[in-house]
Design a protein around this motif. Structure first.
Motif, PDB file in Angstrom:
ATOM      1  N   ASN A 195       0.803  -1.234   0.000  1.00  0.00           N
ATOM      2  CA  ASN A 195       0.000   0.000   0.000  1.00  0.00           C
ATOM      3  C   ASN A 195       0.832   1.279   0.000  1.00  0.00           C
ATOM      4  O   ASN A 195       0.503   2.238  -0.709  1.00  0.00           O
ATOM      5  N   THR A 196       1.882   1.309   0.806  1.00  0.00           N
ATOM      6  CA  THR A 196       2.720   2.508   0.896  1.00  0.00           C
ATOM      7  C   THR A 196       4.185   2.079   0.907  1.00  0.00           C
ATOM      8  O   THR A 196       4.802   2.009   1.976  1.00  0.00           O
ATOM      9  N   TYR A 199       7.151   2.787   3.563  1.00  0.00           N
ATOM     10  CA  TYR A 199       6.574   3.383   4.769  1.00  0.00           C
ATOM     11  C   TYR A 199       5.745   2.369   5.549  1.00  0.00           C
ATOM     12  O   TYR A 199       5.364   1.313   5.037  1.00  0.00           O
ATOM     13  N   GLY A 201       2.386   2.401   8.436  1.00  0.00           N
ATOM     14  CA  GLY A 201       1.346   3.229   9.045  1.00  0.00           C
ATOM     15  C   GLY A 201       0.875   2.694  10.388  1.00  0.00           C
ATOM     16  O   GLY A 201       0.949   1.500  10.658  1.00  0.00           O
ATOM     17  N   SER A 229       1.311  11.297   5.967  1.00  0.00           N
ATOM     18  CA  SER A 229      -0.005  10.704   6.139  1.00  0.00           C
ATOM     19  C   SER A 229      -0.360   9.823   4.962  1.00  0.00           C
ATOM     20  O   SER A 229       0.245   9.921   3.881  1.00  0.00           O
ATOM     21  N   SER A 230      -1.334   8.968   5.164  1.00  0.00           N
ATOM     22  CA  SER A 230      -1.869   8.137   4.089  1.00  0.00           C
ATOM     23  C   SER A 230      -3.257   8.634   3.734  1.00  0.00           C
ATOM     24  O   SER A 230      -3.805   9.529   4.372  1.00  0.00           O
ATOM     25  N   SER A 231      -3.848   8.033   2.716  1.00  0.00           N
ATOM     26  CA  SER A 231      -5.199   8.425   2.306  1.00  0.00           C
ATOM     27  C   SER A 231      -6.219   8.147   3.396  1.00  0.00           C
ATOM     28  O   SER A 231      -7.282   8.764   3.443  1.00  0.00           O
ATOM     29  N   MET A 236       2.296   7.983   9.268  1.00  0.00           N
ATOM     30  CA  MET A 236       3.215   7.217   8.448  1.00  0.00           C
ATOM     31  C   MET A 236       4.654   7.600   8.761  1.00  0.00           C
ATOM     32  O   MET A 236       4.993   8.786   8.838  1.00  0.00           O
TER      33      MET A 236
END
Length: 356
Positions: A195-196, A199, A201, A229-231, A236
């Motif tokens: 997803n990231t 990083y 989260g 930040s994430s969505s 993060m």
């Protein structure tokens, strides 16, 4: 010509609106000599004990400050003792309410008053008029007596990629001192490659549940430079080992990165560090193999002696089976052969053993 008339009218309207907007943003306050400072009311003696620390509050009241215009005013309450001051609380109204747990924590942890002691505390209020040209007015100073209390350590929780976002098993992160409302932990955050990438989260939870009280990126007014930040609004950080500090007094969160956690000792001639692994489920660091009885060792960070922890003797309040560590202290003697555990989700850190 008709269109030119309309354009001129629109231009004039826009100019008028912009002028009004500018006037609103720059409210002219009265001359400073005409300001009226708040007057802080006397406060009776305060007793904090085990029965009331979690259920009672104290309210400090003052008269309203006057800056000559109707502007937003923030009232900040300060405590002082022996030349040491601390911001206690703030409000948008001339009545500032504090939970007794927070009041006790400010006095014990920030002013250095011993727990279970009676102390005389001074207090005053500063009123801040909002806007780009900040103005202040300071109240009179009052004094009151406080019976402090040794507050129990409180805990929050971390939940994220590192534990599969399982709130029911969110890891505990303890206050650095009872009543401080500041929480610290050393954790390892794995990459969330799907997803990231790069990083990891997480969120901060008051309880082990997704009950609406969880805190993400948007809940903190001050964040360390490494946070993003994430969505989904998660906090993060780049994947790695981080010491995370959460200051709920000021809604601030910070993080400091380390390259590794290890032990160095006589078991390897003090020459080859044993890198510790992080058990996310138990929220503990542990050695990768058994350490023999009678071994001397110390904990280190960053594969360096610059930050090392050794021989505390005081039994831990959070983990009674272990004892507190002290930075820079002497070597630790292993009482029996087994695995060494480092509990780094509290302050001070704690060492414990699992014998074979």
């Amino acid at each position: 010509m008709k269109y030119m008339k309309y354009l001129a009218t629109l231009a004039m309207a826009a100019f008028t609106f912009a002028s009004c907007e500018t006037d609103v943003e720059h409210v002219k306050l009265a001359e400073e000599s005409d300001f009226v400072a708040p007057v802080l009311s006397e406060q009776g003696d305060i007793v904090v004990n085990g029965d009331n620390i979690s259920v009672e509050s104290v309210t400090f009241t003052c008269s309203a400050a006057d800056f000559g215009q109707s502007v937003a005013i923030t009232y900040q309450l300060y405590f002082e003792k022996d030349g040491v001051e601390t911001l206690a609380a703030e409000s948008n109204y001339p009545a500032i309410t504090m939970e007794k747990s927070d009041l006790n924590g400010k006095i014990v942890n920030n002013l250095g008053v011993a727990a279970n002691e009676v102390a005389v505390i001074n207090a005053y209020v500063i009123a801040y008029a909002g806007g780009s040209d900040l103005k202040t007015q300071k109240s009179n100073m009052i004094s009151f007596s406080v019976q402090t209390f040794k507050a129990a350590m409180r805990k929050y929780h971390l939940c994220g990629v590192f534990n599969g976002w399982d709130a029911g098993n969110a890891v505990e992160i303890w206050e650095n001192k009872g009543g401080s409302n500041i929480y610290e932990a050393l954790v390892e955050l794995p990459e969330d490659a799907a997803n990231t990438p790069g990083y990891s989260g997480f969120k901060v939870l008051p309880n082990r549940a997704w009950d609406g009280g969880e805190m993400g990126y948007g809940n903190f007014s001050t964040l360390g430079a490494d946070f993003t930040s994430s969505s989904d609004g998660n906090l993060m950080l780049p994947a790695g080992i981080w010491k995370i500090t959460i200051d709920l007094n000021n809604m601030a969160i910070d993080a400091k990165q380390f390259s590794q956690v290890d032990v160095m000792g006589s078991f390897n001639g003090w020459s080859d560090p044993m890198v510790m692994t992080y058990d996310a489920a138990a929220n503990v660091w542990k050695t990768t193999s058994t350490i023999d009885a009678g071994t001397e060792f110390k904990f280190r960070l960053n594969n360096s002696w610059d930050i090392n922890y050794g021989g505390g003797t005081e039994t831990s309040e959070i983990y009674p089976a272990g004892f507190n560590l002290v930075q820079g202290a002497g070597n630790i003697l292993t009482p029996s052969a087994g695995i060494i555990y480092l509990h780094a989700n509290c302050t001070p850190w704690v060492v414990s053993y699992q014998a074979e």
